[in-house]
Design a protein around this motif. Structure first.
Motif, PDB file in Angstrom:
ATOM      1  N   CYS A 270       0.784  -1.309   0.042  1.00  0.00           N
ATOM      2  CA  CYS A 270       0.065  -0.031   0.184  1.00  0.00           C
ATOM      3  C   CYS A 270       0.928   1.213  -0.007  1.00  0.00           C
ATOM      4  O   CYS A 270       2.084   1.242   0.744  1.00  0.00           O
TER       5      CYS A 270
ATOM      6  N   CYS B  80       1.178  -7.046   7.180  1.00  0.00           N
ATOM      7  CA  CYS B  80       1.296  -8.259   6.422  1.00  0.00           C
ATOM      8  C   CYS B  80       2.722  -8.745   6.772  1.00  0.00           C
ATOM      9  O   CYS B  80       2.640 -10.117   6.130  1.00  0.00           O
TER      10      CYS B  80
ATOM     11  N   CYS C  29      -0.755  -0.965  10.404  1.00  0.00           N
ATOM     12  CA  CYS C  29      -1.308  -1.242   9.149  1.00  0.00           C
ATOM     13  C   CYS C  29      -1.896   0.192   9.005  1.00  0.00           C
ATOM     14  O   CYS C  29      -2.780   0.668   9.467  1.00  0.00           O
TER      15      CYS C  29
HETATM   16  S1  SF4 Z   1       0.450  -3.647   6.669  1.00  0.00           S
HETATM   17 FE1  SF4 Z   1      -1.458  -2.696   5.955  1.00  0.00          FE
HETATM   18  S2  SF4 Z   1      -0.950  -0.663   4.852  1.00  0.00           S
HETATM   19 FE2  SF4 Z   1       0.885  -1.950   5.144  1.00  0.00          FE
HETATM   20  S3  SF4 Z   1       0.898  -3.214   3.246  1.00  0.00           S
HETATM   21 FE3  SF4 Z   1      -0.151  -4.516   4.721  1.00  0.00          FE
HETATM   22  S4  SF4 Z   1      -2.328  -3.963   4.410  1.00  0.00           S
HETATM   23 FE4  SF4 Z   1      -1.048  -2.307   3.325  1.00  0.00          FE
END
Ligand code: SF4
Length: 370
Positions: free
Chosen positions: A299, A345, A356
């Protein structure tokens, strides 16, 4: 001017920060305004509402220097739908640049014609002379006498103060003479002093693609995030961490604390959405720092945190601690176990920074501790 009265006014302030992610800037702005009940904060329909964006120079918002015009437009539409008609956009470009040209080329003269708002160039406004924390300054009368001040800063790097956002953006409220004197004083102390007398009622932060390290843009880091807070100092004390800084790294926040402004953490972070997987291919300085990353379906918010943290690590030399290892980021790592990974993730990584998205200050701390 009674500075102590202004300081105690904040005792009852909402100290939550709202955060929203996405790419529909109009919808994100509207959601922030509705969730904090911006219209309910304004006493009556005749209140003189002033919007203060960041139009530092004539530069398209996609370069990372200026406020996205869609945010200002969405705020104007929201306010007019709630019956507010006395709306002004006030701004002064940096010394040497023309505010009128910024208004014209960045779409504000169009907004004036379409919505009947007023535009004020603070370089040509009347000024009120104020002494704040012993520092004399000339502040735009339109800004100082606003019944409700909405600030719309860009979260970005700065070549001198390291970061610029809600607090430093208030420098656009000054005469050019005061701007020059602020620079002669080294910016940190006078910016903190200015923040004791100009207190925005609402801050809507443009953290869509602020520049990595320069107020004029050119190295935008796509983050696809906007935020809301009821105070500029609160907003910046929080936002510094999003760029990988420790609170003591930003001189004007240190100075604000010394003046009695509340630089403590927000009481809560209200997330109105989760980050979207819109990681763009890095360019320029981001591409150079990106050599230390291994993204897979990342993201933009998580990747931006990582780039800001790597920038801090480059500055303090701790980037050497990586010894050629790359930092994993992205949804493609779910269920996998990389050596170093950031974000929820990558929770199975041997070394992981949770969150996140993960926060840049925590990633920078992890790199320092390797
Ligand atoms: S931890 Fe959250 S913000 Fe980061 S890549 Fe994963 S889903 Fe996306």
């Amino acid at each position: 001017m009674d500075v102590n009265a202004l300081l105690t006014d904040t005792d009852t302030m909402d100290r939550n920060i709202r955060v929203i992610y996405g790419s529909d800037i109009h919808a994100m702005t509207r959601k922030l305004l509705e969730d904090c009940d911006a219209a309910g904060m304004i006493k009556d329909k005749d209140t003189a509402i002033v919007l203060k964006p960041n139009l530092v120079t004539v530069s398209d918002p996609s370069y990372g220097a200026t406020t996205h015009t869609e945010i200002s437009e969405a705020i104007i539409i929201y306010l007019q739908e709630h019956g507010f008609r006395n709306i002004t956009v006030a701004e002064g470009a940096w010394v040497g640049a023309s505010t009128e040209e910024c208004f014209r080329k960045l779409g504000y003269t169009r907004l004036r014609e379409k919505y009947g708002i007023r535009l004020v160039d603070t370089k040509k406004d009347e000024y009120i002379s104020v002494e704040a924390a012993g520092i004399p300054m000339e502040i735009s009368r339109t800004i100082l006498e606003a019944g409700f001040l909405i600030e719309i800063p860009v979260l970005k790097g700065h070549c001198q103060t390291r970061m610029t956002h809600a607090m430093k953006n208030l420098k656009g409220c000054l005469s050019d003479r005061s701007k020059r004197s602020f620079h002669r004083m080294g910016l940190d102390k006078p910016i903190a002093a200015l923040c004791t007398v100009v207190r925005p009622d609402l801050v809507i932060s443009d953290s869509i693609c602020g520049d990595l390290d320069f107020e004029e843009g050119g190295n935008p880091i796509r983050c696809d995030r906007m935020m809301e807070a009821s105070d500029a100092v609160l907003m910046d004390s929080y936002a510094a961490a999003l760029m990988g800084f420790r609170p003591e790294d930003i001189g004007y926040i240190r100075e604000a604390e010394a003046l009695g402004l509340d630089c403590s953490a927000p009481s809560g972070i209200i997330e109105l959405s989760k980050p979207e997987r819109t990681f763009p291919a890095p360019e320029g300085a981001a591409a150079r720092l990106g050599r230390h990353t291994d993204p897979a379906e990342a993201c933009s918010a998580c990747y931006a945190s990582l780039i800001h943290a790597l920038k801090r690590a480059e500055e303090d030399g701790s980037i050497r601690n990586l010894r050629g290892r790359k930092i994993a980021v992205g949804q493609g790592y779910r269920g996998k176990a990389p050596e170093i990974g950031i974000g929820a993730c990558c929770r199975n990584a041997a070394i992981n920074v949770p969150g996140c998205p993960a926060k840049a200050d925590e990633i920078a701390g992890m790199i320092r501790s390797l």
